[in-house]
Scaffold this motif. Structure first.
Motif, PDB file in Angstrom:
ATOM      1  N   LYS A   1       0.303  -3.289  11.022  1.00 48.92           N
ATOM      2  CA  LYS A   1       1.100  -3.109  12.238  1.00 48.92           C
ATOM      3  C   LYS A   1       0.751  -4.198  13.253  1.00 48.92           C
TER       4      LYS A   1
ATOM      5  N   THR B   1       3.872   1.194   5.970  1.00 45.85           N
ATOM      6  CA  THR B   1       2.507   0.874   5.569  1.00 45.85           C
ATOM      7  C   THR B   1       1.564   1.977   6.021  1.00 45.85           C
ATOM      8  N   THR B   2       0.410   2.055   5.365  1.00 44.72           N
ATOM      9  CA  THR B   2      -0.644   2.978   5.814  1.00 44.72           C
ATOM     10  C   THR B   2      -1.769   2.212   6.505  1.00 44.72           C
ATOM     11  N   GLN B   3      -1.594   0.906   6.627  1.00 38.48           N
ATOM     12  CA  GLN B   3      -2.651   0.073   7.216  1.00 38.48           C
ATOM     13  C   GLN B   3      -2.332  -0.255   8.674  1.00 38.48           C
ATOM     14  N   ASP B   4      -3.210   0.152   9.550  1.00 43.36           N
ATOM     15  CA  ASP B   4      -3.016  -0.138  10.967  1.00 43.36           C
ATOM     16  C   ASP B   4      -3.065  -1.641  11.225  1.00 43.36           C
TER      17      ASP B   4
ATOM     18  N   ASN C   1       6.888   3.302   9.586  1.00 44.49           N
ATOM     19  CA  ASN C   1       7.037   4.433   8.653  1.00 44.49           C
ATOM     20  C   ASN C   1       8.232   5.345   8.916  1.00 44.49           C
TER      21      ASN C   1
ATOM     22  N   ASP D   1       0.807  -1.226   0.000  1.00 43.96           N
ATOM     23  CA  ASP D   1       0.000   0.000   0.000  1.00 43.96           C
ATOM     24  C   ASP D   1       0.838   1.272   0.000  1.00 43.96           C
ATOM     25  N   CYS D   2       2.173   1.152   0.101  1.00 45.44           N
ATOM     26  CA  CYS D   2       3.028   2.341   0.115  1.00 45.44           C
ATOM     27  C   CYS D   2       3.164   2.891  -1.305  1.00 45.44           C
ATOM     28  N   ASP D   3       2.587   4.073  -1.527  1.00 41.54           N
ATOM     29  CA  ASP D   3       2.664   4.700  -2.842  1.00 41.54           C
ATOM     30  C   ASP D   3       3.744   5.774  -2.920  1.00 41.54           C
ATOM     31  N   ASP D   4       4.012   6.445  -1.797  1.00 45.27           N
ATOM     32  CA  ASP D   4       5.020   7.508  -1.812  1.00 45.27           C
ATOM     33  C   ASP D   4       6.394   6.898  -1.541  1.00 45.27           C
TER      34      ASP D   4
END
Length: 492
Positions: A401, A395-398, A416, A244-247
């Protein structure tokens, strides 16, 4: 403070470093033991004064410490200031501000009302005379940070910095007796023989930072005297890039930043990266972009005005070069070697799980990238190796984690970013298994060197309640003693 200040501390060649004799080690040990037995270090005003003196030592000699690490490691002043000097002054003042609350007794509320008058309390007492053995890669912070906890706890301390950073070793040995009480704090200069002699003494705690090979030796020596021990080691800390990491530009910049600190010679540096196969090429391009930002044109990492830190020892440099020669991975960036001193930031792809780069901790500016099918494969790779000091998850997904918290093991999990956990004084730090044992940092370092001594005061007026414990034993006394064990246990 200008980056290009001239060195005021003259470099000390390793061969000219005068080692402490065994007799001097014994004298230091005896002197500090006598101080502890006198009770002087138990006084909170005494501890506070020593902490403030330690802060003054760091502040007064800020440039001198930069000079020393520039001489020994070719460490950029910025890195020494951020990661060592300024960081330590903050740590000392944090201890000063919280000393009274840390040292205050902790009441222990009791469940049973009839025990409430006993005043169950944990008192904080210094363990005694401690030995702090620190490594060469971050010699100031890894010597002084444990010392802060020892001073705050009221423990006399002997410091054993690494002989591989002789300029720093000479500097810290000259400054400690000038700023701190020489009857309570001392420095040993030496190598393996001097350290071996020191380890044979009966310390009240040993704090060792270094590699697992020497950690085993220290643990064996400590075990002979049943000495409590903190081991701060290292290991292969993974950086995991989720789907999910786009940046990727930010991700790459943060990973490369953590990898290049002190030329990659940092126990919490990301050792390798696990990246989805579809993102590997884009991730490599982002790493190249970050490298160009870190080292703009004319500022080459090996020969520019502010080069990457040297590899501390020719033997380790040769080891890293050998790894690059033997790896099955493909160098996609960097790989240049400067004599026996430094190595350019190096990125490799197509690295198999069983590659030579995936054996022991690399401890250098080399980042292998392993392509994985999914996050479950990344977890399997991590779990196939000894427990690392830290895992870096991007990741942006909790939920990811929590998946890593459930399905992996590490000293810490950082989401991150890289190495920024070291900025959180309130967060205990430490490893598991091969990455060490024993938590420390901030108040937890105070706890490391503190014995929590339990105390109760049983009133004589409670004597009527105790008649059932005395002989002669009877059936009634026996049944009363059995009653607590007959409590109903729930089915689930």
């Amino acid at each position: 403070m200008p980056f290009d200040l001239p060195q005021k501390v003259m470099p000390v060649p390793a061969a000219s470093l005068k080692f402490t004799t065994n007799e001097e080690i014994d004298e230091n040990y005896a002197r500090l033991t006598a101080t502890f037995k006198s009770g002087e270090t138990r006084s909170l005003p005494y501890r506070r004064k020593q902490l403030l003196q330690l802060a003054r030592m760091l502040q007064d000699n800020h440039t001198a410490f930069e000079d020393a690490l520039l001489a020994d490691l070719n460490r950029p002043r910025m890195e020494t200031t951020v990661s060592e000097v300024a960081h330590l002054i903050t740590s000392v003042m944090y201890a000063v501000e919280n000393l009274e609350s840390w040292a205050a007794p902790d009441p222990c509320p009791t469940k049973e009302a009839w025990r409430s008058s006993w005043g169950a309390t944990l008192y904080k007492e210094p363990k005694g005379v401690v030995l702090i053995i620190s490594p060469w890669n971050y010699p100031l912070v890894l010597t002084v940070n444990p010392l802060i906890g020892a001073i705050a706890a009221g423990c006399p301390a002997v410091l054993k910095p690494s002989e591989l950073v002789p300029t720093f070793c000479e500097l810290i040995a000259s400054l400690i007796p000038k700023y701190l009480d020489p009857n309570t704090y001392a420095v040993i200069k030496g190598g393996v023989p001097e350290t071996t002699h020191a380890l044979a003494l009966r310390w009240d705690h040993i704090f060792y930072t270094g590699n697992s090979r020497v950690g085993r030796i220290v643990a064996t020596a400590a075990g002979k005297n049943l000495t409590p021990l903190t081991l701060e080691l290292g290991g292969k800390s993974a950086a995991v890039v989720a789907d999910d990491c786009d940046d990727l530009d930010v991700v790459a910049k943060r990973i490369l930043y953590g990898k290049l600190q002190n030329g990659g010679q940092l126990c919490v540096a990301p050792d390798y990266a696990l990246v989805p196969k579809a993102k590997v090429d884009a991730f490599v391009e982002s790493l190249k972009k970050a490298h160009e930002e870190f080292f703009p044109e004319g500022d080459h990492p090996l020969t520019g005005p502010r080069p990457i830190s040297d590899i501390v020892h020719p033997t380790h440099h040769a080891h890293l070069v050998d790894l690059l020669h033997r790896t099955k991975g493909k160098v996609v960036f960097g790989g240049q070697i400067h004599k026996d001193k430094s190595i350019a930031p190096t990125i490799l792809t197509d690295v198999p799980v069983d590659d030579v780069l995936m054996g022991e901790e690399i401890f250098g500016p080399i980042l292998p990238i392993l392509a994985v099918d999914d996050i479950d494969e990344a977890i399997r790779v991590i779990n196939s190796k000894p427990i690392p000091l830290v895992i870096y998850l991007f990741t942006t997904q909790d939920e990811l984690k929590h998946k890593f918290l459930r399905e992996t093991r590490s000293g810490q999990l950082v989401v991150n970013d890289t190495i920024m956990q070291l900025c959180v004084h309130e967060l205990p730090f430490g490893g598991q298994g091969e990455s060490g044992y024993g938590m420390w940092f901030g108040k937890t370092t105070f706890d490391v060197f503190t014995h929590r001594r339990g105390c109760i005061t049983v009133p004589f007026s409670d004597e009527p309640f105790f008649q059932g414990r005395y002989r002669p034993y009877t059936e009634d006394k026996y049944q009363a003693a059995c009653a607590p064990g007959k409590v109903k246990i729930p089915d689930e």
